[in-house]
Design a protein around this motif. Structure first.
Motif, PDB file in Angstrom:
ATOM      1  N   LEU A   1      -1.025   6.721  -1.132  1.00 45.77           N
ATOM      2  CA  LEU A   1       0.020   7.587  -1.667  1.00 45.77           C
ATOM      3  C   LEU A   1      -0.551   8.929  -2.125  1.00 45.77           C
ATOM      4  O   LEU A   1       0.032   9.980  -1.866  1.00 45.77           O
ATOM      5  N   ALA A   2      -1.704   8.884  -2.777  1.00 50.02           N
ATOM      6  CA  ALA A   2      -2.342  10.129  -3.222  1.00 50.02           C
ATOM      7  C   ALA A   2      -2.686  11.016  -2.029  1.00 50.02           C
ATOM      8  O   ALA A   2      -2.470  12.232  -2.063  1.00 50.02           O
ATOM      9  N   LEU A   3      -3.191  10.402  -0.977  1.00 49.39           N
ATOM     10  CA  LEU A   3      -3.516  11.157   0.228  1.00 49.39           C
ATOM     11  C   LEU A   3      -2.262  11.792   0.816  1.00 49.39           C
ATOM     12  O   LEU A   3      -2.263  12.966   1.199  1.00 49.39           O
ATOM     13  N   ARG A   4      -1.172  11.032   0.887  1.00 51.15           N
ATOM     14  CA  ARG A   4       0.073  11.533   1.463  1.00 51.15           C
ATOM     15  C   ARG A   4       0.686  12.640   0.619  1.00 51.15           C
ATOM     16  O   ARG A   4       1.256  13.587   1.143  1.00 51.15           O
ATOM     17  N   LEU A   5       0.550  12.551  -0.719  1.00 52.85           N
ATOM     18  CA  LEU A   5       1.133  13.554  -1.612  1.00 52.85           C
ATOM     19  C   LEU A   5       0.208  14.735  -1.877  1.00 52.85           C
ATOM     20  O   LEU A   5       0.591  15.690  -2.545  1.00 52.85           O
ATOM     21  N   GLY A   6      -1.026  14.657  -1.384  1.00 52.76           N
ATOM     22  CA  GLY A   6      -1.968  15.757  -1.568  1.00 52.76           C
ATOM     23  C   GLY A   6      -2.510  15.848  -2.983  1.00 52.76           C
ATOM     24  O   GLY A   6      -2.740  16.948  -3.489  1.00 52.76           O
ATOM     25  N   LYS A   7      -2.692  14.703  -3.623  1.00 51.55           N
ATOM     26  CA  LYS A   7      -3.212  14.677  -4.985  1.00 51.55           C
ATOM     27  C   LYS A   7      -4.465  13.821  -5.031  1.00 51.55           C
ATOM     28  O   LYS A   7      -4.709  13.021  -4.137  1.00 51.55           O
TER      29      LYS A   7
ATOM     30  N   GLU B   1      -4.932  12.522 -10.608  1.00 51.10           N
ATOM     31  CA  GLU B   1      -3.682  13.280 -10.753  1.00 51.10           C
ATOM     32  C   GLU B   1      -2.469  12.385 -10.532  1.00 51.10           C
ATOM     33  O   GLU B   1      -1.477  12.474 -11.259  1.00 51.10           O
ATOM     34  N   LEU B   2      -2.568  11.527  -9.537  1.00 47.56           N
ATOM     35  CA  LEU B   2      -1.460  10.630  -9.235  1.00 47.56           C
ATOM     36  C   LEU B   2      -1.204   9.667 -10.393  1.00 47.56           C
ATOM     37  O   LEU B   2      -0.062   9.496 -10.820  1.00 47.56           O
ATOM     38  N   GLU B   3      -2.254   9.068 -10.909  1.00 45.88           N
ATOM     39  CA  GLU B   3      -2.097   8.103 -11.999  1.00 45.88           C
ATOM     40  C   GLU B   3      -1.577   8.766 -13.269  1.00 45.88           C
ATOM     41  O   GLU B   3      -0.863   8.155 -14.053  1.00 45.88           O
ATOM     42  N   GLN B   4      -1.929  10.050 -13.459  1.00 46.45           N
ATOM     43  CA  GLN B   4      -1.488  10.757 -14.650  1.00 46.45           C
ATOM     44  C   GLN B   4      -0.016  11.160 -14.552  1.00 46.45           C
ATOM     45  O   GLN B   4       0.703  11.145 -15.545  1.00 46.45           O
ATOM     46  N   SER B   5       0.451  11.468 -13.352  1.00 45.68           N
ATOM     47  CA  SER B   5       1.809  12.001 -13.210  1.00 45.68           C
ATOM     48  C   SER B   5       2.842  10.971 -12.771  1.00 45.68           C
ATOM     49  O   SER B   5       4.026  11.260 -12.773  1.00 45.68           O
TER      50      SER B   5
ATOM     51  N   ILE C   1       4.601   4.963   4.650  1.00 44.95           N
ATOM     52  CA  ILE C   1       4.198   6.337   4.366  1.00 44.95           C
ATOM     53  C   ILE C   1       2.793   6.642   4.849  1.00 44.95           C
ATOM     54  O   ILE C   1       2.380   7.785   4.860  1.00 44.95           O
ATOM     55  N   GLY C   2       2.061   5.633   5.249  1.00 41.37           N
ATOM     56  CA  GLY C   2       0.677   5.833   5.674  1.00 41.37           C
ATOM     57  C   GLY C   2       0.567   6.128   7.152  1.00 41.37           C
ATOM     58  O   GLY C   2       1.550   6.411   7.850  1.00 41.37           O
ATOM     59  N   ASP C   3      -0.643   6.045   7.636  1.00 45.46           N
ATOM     60  CA  ASP C   3      -0.911   6.341   9.038  1.00 45.46           C
ATOM     61  C   ASP C   3      -0.566   5.185   9.966  1.00 45.46           C
ATOM     62  O   ASP C   3      -0.670   5.323  11.175  1.00 45.46           O
ATOM     63  N   GLU C   4      -0.136   4.045   9.398  1.00 43.83           N
ATOM     64  CA  GLU C   4       0.210   2.898  10.243  1.00 43.83           C
ATOM     65  C   GLU C   4       1.287   3.250  11.246  1.00 43.83           C
ATOM     66  O   GLU C   4       1.266   2.819  12.390  1.00 43.83           O
ATOM     67  N   ARG C   5       2.261   4.042  10.817  1.00 45.41           N
ATOM     68  CA  ARG C   5       3.365   4.408  11.701  1.00 45.41           C
ATOM     69  C   ARG C   5       2.851   5.160  12.929  1.00 45.41           C
ATOM     70  O   ARG C   5       3.295   4.906  14.047  1.00 45.41           O
TER      71      ARG C   5
ATOM     72  N   LYS D   1     -15.405  -2.721  -0.564  1.00 45.90           N
ATOM     73  CA  LYS D   1     -14.988  -4.091  -0.881  1.00 45.90           C
ATOM     74  C   LYS D   1     -13.926  -4.069  -1.974  1.00 45.90           C
ATOM     75  O   LYS D   1     -12.959  -4.816  -1.929  1.00 45.90           O
ATOM     76  N   LYS D   2     -14.097  -3.173  -2.957  1.00 44.99           N
ATOM     77  CA  LYS D   2     -13.124  -3.086  -4.040  1.00 44.99           C
ATOM     78  C   LYS D   2     -11.779  -2.602  -3.524  1.00 44.99           C
ATOM     79  O   LYS D   2     -10.738  -3.145  -3.883  1.00 44.99           O
ATOM     80  N   VAL D   3     -11.778  -1.597  -2.661  1.00 47.68           N
ATOM     81  CA  VAL D   3     -10.530  -1.070  -2.110  1.00 47.68           C
ATOM     82  C   VAL D   3      -9.864  -2.108  -1.221  1.00 47.68           C
ATOM     83  O   VAL D   3      -8.649  -2.296  -1.271  1.00 47.68           O
ATOM     84  N   ASP D   4     -10.644  -2.806  -0.405  1.00 47.12           N
ATOM     85  CA  ASP D   4     -10.087  -3.828   0.489  1.00 47.12           C
ATOM     86  C   ASP D   4      -9.498  -5.005  -0.278  1.00 47.12           C
ATOM     87  O   ASP D   4      -8.532  -5.608   0.152  1.00 47.12           O
ATOM     88  N   SER D   5     -10.085  -5.346  -1.412  1.00 51.22           N
ATOM     89  CA  SER D   5      -9.635  -6.529  -2.143  1.00 51.22           C
ATOM     90  C   SER D   5      -8.542  -6.217  -3.159  1.00 51.22           C
ATOM     91  O   SER D   5      -7.969  -7.129  -3.738  1.00 51.22           O
ATOM     92  N   ASP D   6      -8.241  -4.960  -3.384  1.00 48.37           N
ATOM     93  CA  ASP D   6      -7.222  -4.583  -4.369  1.00 48.37           C
ATOM     94  C   ASP D   6      -6.085  -3.834  -3.673  1.00 48.37           C
ATOM     95  O   ASP D   6      -6.171  -2.624  -3.460  1.00 48.37           O
ATOM     96  N   PRO D   7      -4.995  -4.521  -3.302  1.00 54.05           N
ATOM     97  CA  PRO D   7      -3.917  -3.860  -2.568  1.00 54.05           C
ATOM     98  C   PRO D   7      -3.244  -2.743  -3.357  1.00 54.05           C
ATOM     99  O   PRO D   7      -2.796  -1.754  -2.779  1.00 54.05           O
ATOM    100  N   GLU D   8      -3.193  -2.871  -4.676  1.00 58.04           N
ATOM    101  CA  GLU D   8      -2.573  -1.817  -5.475  1.00 58.04           C
ATOM    102  C   GLU D   8      -3.397  -0.538  -5.419  1.00 58.04           C
ATOM    103  O   GLU D   8      -2.856   0.554  -5.250  1.00 58.04           O
ATOM    104  N   LEU D   9      -4.715  -0.654  -5.529  1.00 60.75           N
ATOM    105  CA  LEU D   9      -5.595   0.508  -5.427  1.00 60.75           C
ATOM    106  C   LEU D   9      -5.505   1.122  -4.033  1.00 60.75           C
ATOM    107  O   LEU D   9      -5.439   2.340  -3.888  1.00 60.75           O
ATOM    108  N   PHE D  10      -5.468   0.271  -3.007  1.00 58.78           N
ATOM    109  CA  PHE D  10      -5.354   0.764  -1.635  1.00 58.78           C
ATOM    110  C   PHE D  10      -4.070   1.576  -1.475  1.00 58.78           C
ATOM    111  O   PHE D  10      -4.072   2.658  -0.892  1.00 58.78           O
ATOM    112  N   PHE D  11      -2.960   1.068  -2.013  1.00 55.18           N
ATOM    113  CA  PHE D  11      -1.695   1.788  -1.896  1.00 55.18           C
ATOM    114  C   PHE D  11      -1.729   3.093  -2.682  1.00 55.18           C
ATOM    115  O   PHE D  11      -1.221   4.114  -2.221  1.00 55.18           O
TER     116      PHE D  11
END
Length: 116
Positions: free
Chosen positions: A31-37, A41-45, A63-67, A17-27
């Motif tokens: 992005l972390a999944l796509r970059l392998g982090k 790690e992503l938030e720190q760098s 950049i996600g699996d939507e494509r 529910k938290k991930v679905d309701s927070d678009p920034e967290l979802f993105f």
């Protein structure tokens, strides 16, 4: 196995529910999944400026699996149409998240109900 499933359910209760309701967290997770982090790690760098560049880039070139889902739906609808079926692209598109419906006014709902 039952114990493991119970621990997973108790640990992550409400996370979806938290991930679905927070678009920034979802993105960020996408992005972390796509970059392998990891998310940490992503938030720190990643600076906020670079993050918003990624958001803008994602709107132009997803950049996600939507494509991949869109590509699969395009191929599937083409195959069905070649066999004479009347299929829309949206019918072939896999939907993993529930679409949020816009609220309808009482007048619009009654008009739709009675066909006016």
């Amino acid at each position: 196995m039952y114990c493991f499933n119970w621990v997973i359910k108790q640990t992550y209760r409400g996370s979806r529910k938290k991930v679905d309701s927070d678009p920034e967290l979802f993105f960020k997770l996408k992005l972390a999944l796509r970059l392998g982090k990891t998310l940490a790690e992503l938030e720190q760098s990643l600076s906020s400026r670079e993050f918003y560049y990624w958001v803008a880039f994602d709107r132009i070139n997803p950049i996600g699996d939507e494509r991949h889902d869109w590509h699969s739906a395009q191929i599937t609808s083409a195959i069905y149409r070649s066999q004479g079926a009347k299929v829309d692209f949206d019918d072939c598109l896999m939907k993993f998240r529930k679409e949020k419906k816009e609220p309808v006014s009482m007048f619009e709902a009654l008009s739709n109900l009675f066909g006016k």
